[in-house]
Motif scaffolding. Structure first.
Motif, PDB file in Angstrom:
ATOM      1  N   ASP A   1       0.827  -1.202   0.000  1.00  0.00           N
ATOM      2  CA  ASP A   1       0.000   0.000   0.000  1.00  0.00           C
ATOM      3  C   ASP A   1       0.863   1.254   0.000  1.00  0.00           C
ATOM      4  O   ASP A   1       0.461   2.291  -0.534  1.00  0.00           O
ATOM      5  N   GLU A   2       2.041   1.179   0.627  1.00  0.00           N
ATOM      6  CA  GLU A   2       2.934   2.333   0.693  1.00  0.00           C
ATOM      7  C   GLU A   2       4.375   1.850   0.828  1.00  0.00           C
ATOM      8  O   GLU A   2       4.642   0.843   1.481  1.00  0.00           O
ATOM      9  N   VAL A   3       5.269   2.585   0.188  1.00  0.00           N
ATOM     10  CA  VAL A   3       6.700   2.275   0.240  1.00  0.00           C
ATOM     11  C   VAL A   3       7.424   3.495   0.788  1.00  0.00           C
ATOM     12  O   VAL A   3       7.132   4.633   0.421  1.00  0.00           O
ATOM     13  N   PHE A   4       8.404   3.250   1.656  1.00  0.00           N
ATOM     14  CA  PHE A   4       9.149   4.341   2.281  1.00  0.00           C
ATOM     15  C   PHE A   4      10.643   4.108   2.123  1.00  0.00           C
ATOM     16  O   PHE A   4      11.140   3.004   2.359  1.00  0.00           O
ATOM     17  N   VAL A   5      11.340   5.164   1.731  1.00  0.00           N
ATOM     18  CA  VAL A   5      12.802   5.158   1.686  1.00  0.00           C
ATOM     19  C   VAL A   5      13.281   6.314   2.551  1.00  0.00           C
ATOM     20  O   VAL A   5      12.846   7.451   2.355  1.00  0.00           O
ATOM     21  N   PRO A   6      14.168   6.082   3.508  1.00  0.00           N
ATOM     22  CA  PRO A   6      14.627   7.174   4.378  1.00  0.00           C
ATOM     23  C   PRO A   6      15.504   8.145   3.593  1.00  0.00           C
ATOM     24  O   PRO A   6      15.980   7.819   2.500  1.00  0.00           O
ATOM     25  N   PRO A   7      15.750   9.332   4.127  1.00  0.00           N
ATOM     26  CA  PRO A   7      16.568  10.302   3.389  1.00  0.00           C
ATOM     27  C   PRO A   7      18.000   9.844   3.161  1.00  0.00           C
ATOM     28  O   PRO A   7      18.626  10.247   2.178  1.00  0.00           O
ATOM     29  N   ALA A   8      18.530   8.998   4.059  1.00  0.00           N
ATOM     30  CA  ALA A   8      19.913   8.507   3.922  1.00  0.00           C
ATOM     31  C   ALA A   8      19.896   6.981   3.934  1.00  0.00           C
ATOM     32  O   ALA A   8      20.282   6.353   4.930  1.00  0.00           O
ATOM     33  N   PRO A   9      19.478   6.354   2.830  1.00  0.00           N
ATOM     34  CA  PRO A   9      19.373   4.889   2.834  1.00  0.00           C
ATOM     35  C   PRO A   9      20.706   4.172   2.739  1.00  0.00           C
ATOM     36  O   PRO A   9      20.799   2.985   3.053  1.00  0.00           O
ATOM     37  N   GLY A  10      21.765   4.862   2.299  1.00  0.00           N
ATOM     38  CA  GLY A  10      23.069   4.244   2.146  1.00  0.00           C
ATOM     39  C   GLY A  10      23.823   4.114   3.462  1.00  0.00           C
ATOM     40  O   GLY A  10      23.267   4.291   4.553  1.00  0.00           O
ATOM     41  N   ASP A  11      25.119   3.846   3.368  1.00  0.00           N
ATOM     42  CA  ASP A  11      25.898   3.552   4.564  1.00  0.00           C
ATOM     43  C   ASP A  11      25.965   4.718   5.547  1.00  0.00           C
ATOM     44  O   ASP A  11      26.049   4.500   6.762  1.00  0.00           O
ATOM     45  N   ALA A  12      25.970   5.952   5.054  1.00  0.00           N
ATOM     46  CA  ALA A  12      26.019   7.083   5.983  1.00  0.00           C
ATOM     47  C   ALA A  12      24.898   6.994   7.011  1.00  0.00           C
ATOM     48  O   ALA A  12      25.101   7.243   8.200  1.00  0.00           O
ATOM     49  N   GLY A  13      23.708   6.618   6.563  1.00  0.00           N
ATOM     50  CA  GLY A  13      22.558   6.540   7.450  1.00  0.00           C
ATOM     51  C   GLY A  13      22.666   5.471   8.517  1.00  0.00           C
ATOM     52  O   GLY A  13      21.931   5.507   9.514  1.00  0.00           O
ATOM     53  N   THR A  14      23.591   4.509   8.333  1.00  0.00           N
ATOM     54  CA  THR A  14      23.743   3.489   9.371  1.00  0.00           C
ATOM     55  C   THR A  14      24.318   4.062  10.662  1.00  0.00           C
ATOM     56  O   THR A  14      24.251   3.410  11.705  1.00  0.00           O
TER      57      THR A  14
END
Length: 575
Positions: free
Chosen positions: A335-348
């Motif tokens: 129903d909905e898909v979400f990607v955070p602003p920093a999905p790559g390694d920095a966001g870890t």
């Protein structure tokens, strides 16, 4: 802050020593901030210890290194060691035998280096416990906590995290987030590895310019190499498998090719960066992108099946492939898909800090993470000395700044915008942006050639007020972080073709008044002037440089590019 008054739970989350160094700080579960080191050091994708990012975070919280209770690092060294005996299986097959020993020693060396890095961090923070966090768990928590949802499926796809390359998890309670991994795929089955290898083969920098290959893909014919990629990256019931006769197993040493002679013979020789593009390069990019989309949709379907959830969070480097994200949304699996602003390694760095906070037994939930993207340093009243940039002049604008900017854009001026806090992640979201009117003839060509200095086929993303997005885009959900490619309406094709890529999509950012009041006001004013509340938004930088995190970086960008003007915290600067 003194020793008797400091917070009892100060957690510093770090991504460091690999690439995209970054730091995040939680104080009793409240996110003080997050910033990537490159935004302050001017070294794109830097792997350096994020000294400037950490200094800013501790200053914001009124703390010192001695006040940090836990340092959460985004890798666990012991998990690398599990690959050492597993690599022995490669010795049983003729095609991979020559890599078995090198692979085992490479993973062992990385485990040792990671352990030494933990010890180094312990010396830097003498009162802290250093806690390594499993890489994919850090990705999962960063994505799920940012969603704000009570429950969702979480799909992480990247190049490598210890041994894992793909995980499917279920997330619960974004206020006090937990994720439980239900299925995992280990290296050498890695979608990120394959995409990076082909990016390098096509003459661009692996780990940096995969987006260029994604853009090029729209100009090629995927049919030419479709069967090759269907063999090279084969889907299975639970995931996918990479054929070593095309992409041999990864070795964590330099000097080992990422693709075989068979792949080269069946496609084309490696392209040098200064060589002209040919149809074979476009077709290879198109087939790679098409297969990536097919596998990502397949994994999304698998995530829905094993979790039963109707919502999906995406994380990992492959989640920055906005066209693949758009395909998942179009497939109507969730129903909905979400990607955070920093999905790559920095966001870890954020995810690792959340893991350490929640595992400590602290009763307080997480705050300041949900749907937050403006998390870095601010410069609300900079004392600008323009003498290092001869020819730049400034004037102070009044209260009608948004209306003034909209009018300038409507008259064809290309403007750099520097306001508020630095964005998290790889996209400029209206605080460190270059803005232009999509109605201006030749604007894409001018931006690529004289402002960004990049390939002429690269598209530019649109931003639109969220309440009018349906007039121009058919995505069917909000896209606040410019992480999803959306098909467009016929009105868009007719009125603003400049923002439509060759594949018929646009990497959309929807802007609400809550998310970014100033940009919402600018878009509304631009819509009032032109009838179209849509602007081109690209990052405030030139090719090869990071997004400008400081006023000096922004002034350099103005002085050394084809920008007409820079709006820097209410100052209109021109040359």
């Amino acid at each position: 802050m003194g020793a008797n008054t400091r917070s009892p739970a100060v957690v510093l989350g770090l991504c460091s020593f690999t690439h995209d160094s970054a730091a995040a700080l939680l104080a009793d579960g409240e996110l003080v901030g997050f910033v990537e080191e490159e935004r302050l050091s001017q070294r794109k994708h830097t792997k350096d210890y994020p000294r400037q990012a950490i200094d800013w975070l501790l200053s914001e919280a009124g703390l010192t290194a001695h006040d940090v209770d836990t340092v959460a690092y985004n890798f666990q060294p012991l998990r690398y060691l599990a690959e050492v005996p597993a690599a022995a299986r490669l010795a049983l097959a003729t095609g991979t035998r020559d890599r078995a020993l090198h692979r085992a020693s490479g993973f062992a060396k990385v485990a040792y280096r990671t352990q030494k890095r933990l010890q180094d961090l312990g010396r830097r923070f003498p009162n802290a416990r250093v806690r390594p966090v499993q890489h994919h768990r850090a990705h999962q928590l960063a994505a799920f906590a940012s969603s704000g949802w009570s429950e969702s499926a979480v799909l992480v796809v990247d190049s490598l995290g210890e041994r894992q390359t793909t995980t499917i998890a279920r997330g619960l309670d974004a206020n006090r987030p937990t994720t439980r991994t239900l299925e995992a795929i280990n290296d050498p089955a890695s979608l990120g590895y394959v995409y990076g290898a082909v990016t390098e083969h096509l003459g661009w920098r692996r780990g940096d310019e995969e987006g260029t290959v994604m853009a090029l893909a729209a100009l090629g014919d995927p049919a030419r190499f479709h069967s090759l990629f269907a063999r090279a990256v084969r889907t299975t019931q639970t995931g996918f498998f990479v054929d070593p006769s095309y992409f041999p197993p990864r070795v964590l040493h330099g000097g080992f090719a990422r693709m075989t002679r068979r792949f080269v013979d069946d496609t084309c020789p490696r392209r040098q960066p200064d060589e002209p593009l040919q149809d074979v390069h476009r077709d290879l990019a198109a087939a790679l992108q098409a297969r990536t989309e097919e596998v990502m949709v397949h994994l999304a379907r698998r995530a829905q099946l094993v979790t039963g959830s109707r919502r999906l969070c995406l994380g990992g480097g492959v989640a920055t492939n906005c066209v693949s994200v758009g395909r998942i949304i179009e497939a109507d699996v969730f129903d909905e898909v979400f990607v955070p602003p920093a999905p790559g390694d920095a966001g870890t760095a954020i995810g690792a800090a959340i893991a350490a906070h929640c595992d400590s037994g602290n009763s307080k939930g997480i705050a300041g993470v949900t749907r937050s993207c403006y998390l870095g340093p601010t410069y609300p009243d900079p004392a600008l000395d323009l003498s290092p940039w001869p020819g730049l002049t400034q004037k102070i604008l009044g209260t009608e700044t948004a209306e003034f900017l909209a009018d300038q854009l409507a008259h064809g001026v290309i403007v750099g915008l520097f306001q508020g806090a630095v964005e998290a992640g790889p996209r400029a979201l209206g605080n460190r942006s270059i803005l232009a009117s999509p109605l201006e003839p030749g604007v894409v060509e001018r931006l690529n050639a004289t402002v960004k200095f990049r390939e002429p086929f690269r598209p530019f993303a649109p931003m639109v007020v969220a309440e009018r997005a349906k007039e121009f885009f058919t995505l069917g959900q909000e896209a606040p972080f410019m992480s999803m490619a959306s098909p467009v309406t016929e009105a868009t094709r007719q009125r603003i073709p400049a923002i439509v890529h060759a594949n018929g999509t646009a990497r959309l950012q929807t802007v609400t008044e809550w998310q970014n009041p100033f940009m919402h006001e600018v878009l509304t004013a631009f819509g009032r002037i032109t009838g179209t509340p849509v602007l081109i938004n690209t990052s405030l930088n030139v090719k090869g440089k990071p997004i400008c995190g400081t006023p000096d970086m922004a002034l350099d960008c103005l002085a050394n590019s084809g920008l007409d003007a820079l709006l820097l915290e209410g100052r209109w600067i021109t040359k």
